[in-house]
Design a protein around this motif. Structure first.
Motif, PDB file in Angstrom:
ATOM      1  N   VAL A   6       0.870  -1.175   0.000  1.00 51.28           N
ATOM      2  CA  VAL A   6       0.000   0.000   0.000  1.00 51.28           C
ATOM      3  C   VAL A   6       0.905   1.222   0.000  1.00 51.28           C
ATOM      4  O   VAL A   6       1.796   1.337   0.850  1.00 51.28           O
ATOM      5  N   ALA A   7       0.713   2.130  -0.942  1.00 49.74           N
ATOM      6  CA  ALA A   7       1.585   3.287  -1.078  1.00 49.74           C
ATOM      7  C   ALA A   7       0.756   4.546  -1.285  1.00 49.74           C
ATOM      8  O   ALA A   7      -0.353   4.494  -1.830  1.00 49.74           O
ATOM      9  N   GLY A   8       1.291   5.663  -0.859  1.00 56.78           N
ATOM     10  CA  GLY A   8       0.653   6.964  -1.029  1.00 56.78           C
ATOM     11  C   GLY A   8       1.385   8.000  -0.200  1.00 56.78           C
ATOM     12  O   GLY A   8       2.426   7.716   0.417  1.00 56.78           O
ATOM     13  N   THR A   9       0.889   9.208  -0.196  1.00 57.27           N
ATOM     14  CA  THR A   9       1.469  10.222   0.675  1.00 57.27           C
ATOM     15  C   THR A   9       1.321   9.780   2.123  1.00 57.27           C
ATOM     16  O   THR A   9       0.459   8.953   2.460  1.00 57.27           O
ATOM     17  N   GLY A  10       2.142  10.331   3.005  1.00 56.76           N
ATOM     18  CA  GLY A  10       2.105   9.914   4.394  1.00 56.76           C
ATOM     19  C   GLY A  10       0.736  10.062   5.024  1.00 56.76           C
ATOM     20  O   GLY A  10       0.254   9.171   5.741  1.00 56.76           O
ATOM     21  N   GLU A  11       0.070  11.180   4.750  1.00 59.91           N
ATOM     22  CA  GLU A  11      -1.247  11.420   5.328  1.00 59.91           C
ATOM     23  C   GLU A  11      -2.290  10.456   4.770  1.00 59.91           C
ATOM     24  O   GLU A  11      -3.083   9.867   5.515  1.00 59.91           O
ATOM     25  N   ALA A  12      -2.285  10.278   3.443  1.00 60.11           N
ATOM     26  CA  ALA A  12      -3.267   9.379   2.834  1.00 60.11           C
ATOM     27  C   ALA A  12      -3.029   7.935   3.254  1.00 60.11           C
ATOM     28  O   ALA A  12      -3.985   7.186   3.507  1.00 60.11           O
ATOM     29  N   LEU A  13      -1.771   7.523   3.352  1.00 58.68           N
ATOM     30  CA  LEU A  13      -1.465   6.153   3.738  1.00 58.68           C
ATOM     31  C   LEU A  13      -1.886   5.887   5.180  1.00 58.68           C
ATOM     32  O   LEU A  13      -2.459   4.828   5.488  1.00 58.68           O
ATOM     33  N   ALA A  14      -1.612   6.848   6.072  1.00 51.00           N
ATOM     34  CA  ALA A  14      -2.014   6.667   7.472  1.00 51.00           C
ATOM     35  C   ALA A  14      -3.527   6.581   7.604  1.00 51.00           C
ATOM     36  O   ALA A  14      -4.053   5.761   8.372  1.00 51.00           O
ATOM     37  N   ALA A  15      -4.254   7.408   6.848  1.00 51.16           N
ATOM     38  CA  ALA A  15      -5.716   7.367   6.908  1.00 51.16           C
ATOM     39  C   ALA A  15      -6.246   6.040   6.382  1.00 51.16           C
ATOM     40  O   ALA A  15      -7.193   5.472   6.942  1.00 51.16           O
ATOM     41  N   PHE A  16      -5.642   5.524   5.326  1.00 53.08           N
ATOM     42  CA  PHE A  16      -6.113   4.257   4.768  1.00 53.08           C
ATOM     43  C   PHE A  16      -5.848   3.109   5.730  1.00 53.08           C
ATOM     44  O   PHE A  16      -6.728   2.270   5.970  1.00 53.08           O
ATOM     45  N   LEU A  17      -4.634   3.047   6.287  1.00 55.01           N
ATOM     46  CA  LEU A  17      -4.320   1.964   7.217  1.00 55.01           C
ATOM     47  C   LEU A  17      -5.181   2.036   8.468  1.00 55.01           C
ATOM     48  O   LEU A  17      -5.476   1.007   9.089  1.00 55.01           O
ATOM     49  N   GLY A  18      -5.609   3.239   8.854  1.00 56.78           N
ATOM     50  CA  GLY A  18      -6.483   3.371  10.011  1.00 56.78           C
ATOM     51  C   GLY A  18      -7.910   2.951   9.738  1.00 56.78           C
ATOM     52  O   GLY A  18      -8.651   2.629  10.678  1.00 56.78           O
ATOM     53  N   SER A  19      -8.306   2.940   8.472  1.00 55.31           N
ATOM     54  CA  SER A  19      -9.696   2.618   8.135  1.00 55.31           C
ATOM     55  C   SER A  19      -9.905   1.169   7.737  1.00 55.31           C
ATOM     56  O   SER A  19     -11.014   0.648   7.843  1.00 55.31           O
ATOM     57  N   VAL A  20      -8.870   0.487   7.269  1.00 54.78           N
ATOM     58  CA  VAL A  20      -9.040  -0.872   6.775  1.00 54.78           C
ATOM     59  C   VAL A  20      -9.164  -1.843   7.945  1.00 54.78           C
ATOM     60  O   VAL A  20      -8.425  -1.750   8.933  1.00 54.78           O
ATOM     61  N   GLU A  21     -10.097  -2.756   7.859  1.00 52.90           N
ATOM     62  CA  GLU A  21     -10.315  -3.784   8.873  1.00 52.90           C
ATOM     63  C   GLU A  21      -9.557  -5.040   8.457  1.00 52.90           C
ATOM     64  O   GLU A  21     -10.102  -5.939   7.823  1.00 52.90           O
ATOM     65  N   LEU A  22      -8.293  -5.096   8.842  1.00 53.91           N
ATOM     66  CA  LEU A  22      -7.434  -6.192   8.443  1.00 53.91           C
ATOM     67  C   LEU A  22      -7.762  -7.453   9.232  1.00 53.91           C
ATOM     68  O   LEU A  22      -8.319  -7.387  10.333  1.00 53.91           O
ATOM     69  N   PRO A  23      -7.445  -8.626   8.676  1.00 51.51           N
ATOM     70  CA  PRO A  23      -7.598  -9.863   9.455  1.00 51.51           C
ATOM     71  C   PRO A  23      -6.785  -9.810  10.738  1.00 51.51           C
ATOM     72  O   PRO A  23      -5.764  -9.117  10.829  1.00 51.51           O
ATOM     73  N   ARG A  24      -7.234 -10.537  11.722  1.00 50.77           N
ATOM     74  CA  ARG A  24      -6.596 -10.495  13.031  1.00 50.77           C
ATOM     75  C   ARG A  24      -5.129 -10.896  12.955  1.00 50.77           C
ATOM     76  O   ARG A  24      -4.296 -10.392  13.711  1.00 50.77           O
ATOM     77  N   GLU A  25      -4.773 -11.794  12.027  1.00 51.20           N
ATOM     78  CA  GLU A  25      -3.396 -12.277  11.937  1.00 51.20           C
ATOM     79  C   GLU A  25      -2.491 -11.361  11.113  1.00 51.20           C
ATOM     80  O   GLU A  25      -1.305 -11.648  10.966  1.00 51.20           O
ATOM     81  N   ALA A  26      -3.029 -10.286  10.565  1.00 55.50           N
ATOM     82  CA  ALA A  26      -2.258  -9.431   9.661  1.00 55.50           C
ATOM     83  C   ALA A  26      -1.158  -8.693  10.414  1.00 55.50           C
ATOM     84  O   ALA A  26      -1.320  -8.295  11.577  1.00 55.50           O
ATOM     85  N   GLU A  27      -0.038  -8.498   9.742  1.00 59.69           N
ATOM     86  CA  GLU A  27       1.098  -7.757  10.281  1.00 59.69           C
ATOM     87  C   GLU A  27       1.458  -6.644   9.308  1.00 59.69           C
ATOM     88  O   GLU A  27       1.664  -6.898   8.127  1.00 59.69           O
ATOM     89  N   VAL A  28       1.522  -5.413   9.803  1.00 61.90           N
ATOM     90  CA  VAL A  28       1.847  -4.247   8.981  1.00 61.90           C
ATOM     91  C   VAL A  28       3.329  -3.934   9.149  1.00 61.90           C
ATOM     92  O   VAL A  28       3.803  -3.713  10.271  1.00 61.90           O
ATOM     93  N   LEU A  29       4.056  -3.911   8.042  1.00 59.95           N
ATOM     94  CA  LEU A  29       5.487  -3.600   8.038  1.00 59.95           C
ATOM     95  C   LEU A  29       5.681  -2.227   7.431  1.00 59.95           C
ATOM     96  O   LEU A  29       5.279  -1.969   6.310  1.00 59.95           O
ATOM     97  N   GLY A  30       6.316  -1.342   8.165  1.00 57.89           N
ATOM     98  CA  GLY A  30       6.524   0.015   7.668  1.00 57.89           C
ATOM     99  C   GLY A  30       5.546   0.982   8.291  1.00 57.89           C
ATOM    100  O   GLY A  30       5.007   0.729   9.370  1.00 57.89           O
ATOM    101  N   PRO A  31       5.317   2.105   7.625  1.00 60.81           N
ATOM    102  CA  PRO A  31       5.748   2.480   6.264  1.00 60.81           C
ATOM    103  C   PRO A  31       7.173   3.005   6.198  1.00 60.81           C
ATOM    104  O   PRO A  31       7.737   3.433   7.207  1.00 60.81           O
ATOM    105  N   VAL A  32       7.715   2.974   4.987  1.00 61.61           N
ATOM    106  CA  VAL A  32       9.044   3.495   4.694  1.00 61.61           C
ATOM    107  C   VAL A  32       8.928   4.419   3.497  1.00 61.61           C
ATOM    108  O   VAL A  32       8.047   4.254   2.655  1.00 61.61           O
TER     109      VAL A  32
END
Length: 725
Positions: free
Chosen positions: A622-648
């Motif tokens: 998942v890529a985008g500007t810092g603000e857009a990426l943070a908003a997207f990651l905050g809104s997505v309901e990921l599976p319980r086992e999901a692991e988020v690496l980054g952002p970089v």
């Protein structure tokens, strides 16, 4: 209008008010409304039977990834059949009517099915036009497109853009030839070199569905072997599909099939054929006139009837990865087709990818390999030159070619052409310290320094110019070319061997074949021409530049490219020699020396399983500007086992350079995050990403809903990216 996910809307409106909450309330209200017979706002006479047409509109946005209901006028009843192309009125502002006409334009779509009633209680817009009575979208292709869209978190309309070629009226008017009867089952031929090659062909000819990962022996026989697999499938009365990475490979398989079966039994689907001819060939396949297809990436969706075999050659090639949304990979699409149609599957190549090793380890496919004695007789002699050898070699200090390479070139030119593989085209794309060979890095962002034509240095990441560089390791101020491209290498070899012709093959001009007479052939990876009788020798230069890339697939890709070049060299018994300039202790180099790509893939798979890397796990970028990426990651309901690496942070795209998918637009700074889930949770991850993207687009009123990712504030999402660093 009703859709697969229960959302509903009025015939032709986009159903996306500015606020997502309002959209949800409207959806619930319409879901509770009673079903009604269709009525149009124009009062047109409707078809007496099945007056409702369910249409997939070509919008390509996730929050509109559903079907819309339209009324079928009586005058279009005969032509408005499932699978045809139609045009409909579609626009923002559901239900707004002005002077008897809806405020909307016409948009293309596909008629999916005819119904007696609609789930939508309001007035339905009528079909505006049936573009052609030719049914181009069958239920099998529709099901495949839906499966691909779900796997890659994309829209069905985007997948159909890739699956169905643009219409040509002249091609539709020409009748397709009558289908030919099935041919006789072919003899095993060179398949006899493999331990279970004959049994594989017998299973196809008898109507079976064998699944195999094929490690092909070096040499030109691979195209004939693919042709025999296709012929065996046709002999059983079924169809076959072969996907290859480029037009040159497609032409070789096309020639082998023509020589084996004659004309009229297969279609060639490549971009080189032109839109009209390609569409005519595609229609012949759709109408059942032709049962076999050979083509490049887009052919993975070819509507072959009674599919008995799907085959992909060299699945590790980047050309198999589609660059348009949702960016599917040909290998994965063919795996879906094999599961959906219950047909045979063949993944072949001179090398072996980690995905191929996983298919064998899981038991889904069987290995199709030759014995070690057969391999030794077919492969050339491979010799290595490492860093210590270069340090002791006086010739290597003055030039990039060590003494062993010069000797191999001189000896090879006595018997035929010599291939020289160079990782890059051009001249000096990367620089290093002349004293200690440490890479020259930017002082601001640590990006690699490159040389412009004017001789100045500039950063490949941030684009800043470097005026006073010095080496942080040894303090030196002199630079040398770390990777010298194909054109410069050709010039140096031309001066060293003035009596020998030098030919180059690369992006500007790709040679297909070269004569068997003595010559130097300088090529970039993937553009190596085939030599008549095979090359006498091959040099694989700057191997560290391929192995040292910051990419998860660097070792696998380096080995695949080396083996592809070495497979064009004569066997060791005929004097064929390959010299690779790379550290001999590296795993890909050792695998090349032993000619053991399967063992390399198995070890890579074991390490990735231990670390939780693909393909053992599923991953999305998942890529985008810092603000857009943070908003997207905050809104997505990921599976319980999901692991988020980054952002970089991502490297900045320099002005004027071609922008890759997922790269930031010039002048913007993007960040990227990786999301990883364990095996079996890939579908849940794709569904969560798709839902979040759809909600984001609906809330923005479609502002970031274009097929590209260049809209301001857009977030780029890709499932299973091939270039994870």
């Amino acid at each position: 209008m009703s859709s697969e996910n229960g959302q509903q809307g009025g015939g032709g409106g986009d159903g996306a008010p500015p606020e997502q909450l309002a959209l949800l309330r409207e959806t619930v209200r319409q879901a509770k409304a009673p079903r009604a017979k269709p009525r149009t706002w124009r009062g047109a006479a409707l078809a007496e039977r099945l007056p409702v047409a369910r249409v997939l509109v070509d919008k390509g946005v996730l929050h509109l990834d559903r079907y819309f209901d339209y009324a079928v006028p009586a005058e279009l009843d005969a032509d408005a059949q499932p699978g045809v192309r139609v045009r409909v009125r579609f626009g923002a502002g559901r239900g707004r009517v002005r002077e008897g006409r809806r405020e909307a334009g016409l948009i293309d779509g596909f008629l999916v099915e005819r119904l007696a009633e609609s789930d939508y209680a309001g007035p339905l817009a009528a079909l505006a036009q049936v573009v052609s009575p030719e049914p181009v979208l069958g239920p099998e292709l529709l099901g495949l497109a839906r499966a691909v869209a779900d796997r890659y978190a994309g829209s069905l309309a985007d997948v159909l853009q890739l699956a169905v070629p643009p219409r040509s009226a002249r091609a539709e008017q020409r009748p397709s030839p009558a289908p030919l009867p099935p041919p006789q089952a072919p003899q095993p031929g060179s398949w006899g070199r493999y331990e279970h090659g004959g049994a594989f062909l017998d299973a196809l000819a008898s109507g079976g569905a064998p699944r195999a990962v094929w490690n092909a022996l070096p040499g030109p026989e691979w195209s004939e072997e693919l042709a025999r697999a296709v012929a065996a499938t046709l002999a059983s009365g079924r169809g076959a599909l072969v996907v290859v990475p480029d037009g040159r490979a497609a032409a070789r398989v096309d020639g082998a099939l023509t020589a084996l079966l004659g004309e009229g039994r297969h279609a060639l689907l490549t971009a080189d054929a032109g839109p009209e001819k390609r569409y005519r060939e595609w229609l012949a396949v759709r109408r059942g006139s032709v049962r076999a297809v050979v083509g490049t990436r887009a052919a993975m969706f070819a509507p072959v009837r009674d599919l008995g075999l799907v085959a992909v050659w060299d699945d590790g090639d980047d050309s198999h990865s589609e660059q348009h949304a949702p960016q599917p990979h040909a290998r994965d699409v063919l795996l879906l087709r094999a599961a959906q149609d219950g047909c045979g599957f063949l993944m072949g190549g001179w090398s072996c990818t980690v995905e191929g090793a996983q298919l064998v380890e899981s038991g889904w496919a069987r290995p199709l390999v030759a014995g070690r004695e057969q391999v030794r007789r077919a492969v050339p002699l491979v010799r290595t030159v490492g860093d210590q050898d270069l340090a002791r070699d006086e010739a290597a200090r003055a030039a990039r070619l060590p003494s062993l390479a010069w000797q191999a070139v001189r000896e090879g030119l006595r018997h035929g052409p010599v291939l020289v593989q160079v990782p890059r085209r051009g001249y000096v794309p990367r620089m290093a310290c002349a004293a200690c060979r440490a890479p020259a890095r930017c002082r601001h962002c640590s990006g690699p320094l490159e040389a412009r034509d004017s001789g100045s240095l500039w950063c490949g990441w941030c684009g800043r110019e470097e005026n006073a560089w010095h080496c942080p390791e040894c303090g030196g101020f002199k630079l040398r070319a770390q990777v010298v491209g194909a054109r410069r290498t050709a010039e140096e070899l031309g001066r060293a061997f003035p009596a020998v012709p030098v030919r180059t093959s690369g992006r500007e001009q790709v040679l297909d074949t070269v004569p068997g007479t003595p010559a130097l052939v300088v090529s970039t990876p993937g553009a190596e021409p085939v030599a008549e009788g095979g090359y006498a020798a091959a040099l694989l230069l700057d191997g560290w530049a391929m192995v040292g890339r910051p990419d998860l697939r660097a070792g696998e890709d380096a080995l695949r490219r080396w083996i592809a070049a070495a497979s064009l060299v004569r066997p060791q018994g005929d004097g064929g020699t390959v010299v690779v300039v790379a550290e001999p202790t590296l795993r890909p180099v050792q695998a090349l020396v032993r000619w053991d790509p399967v063992g390399h893939a198995v070890r890579e798979l074991a390490e990735r399983a231990e670390l939780g890397f693909p393909p053992v796990s599923r991953m999305a970028a998942v890529a985008g500007t810092g603000e857009a990426l943070a908003a997207f990651l905050g809104s997505v309901e990921l599976p319980r086992e999901a692991e988020v690496l980054g952002p970089v942070p991502l490297p900045v795209t320099p002005a004027g350079r071609t922008r890759r998918p997922g790269a930031p637009p010039p002048g913007e700074r993007w960040e990227r995050a990786l999301i990883r889930v364990p095996p079996g949770r890939g579908a849940a991850l794709a569904a969560a990403l798709k839902t979040a993207q759809a909600a984001r687009m609906a809330a923005r009123g479609g502002a970031a809903a274009s097929r590209g990712d260049g809209a301001s504030g857009a977030v780029w999402v890709r499932v299973d990216p091939p270039d994870i660093g």
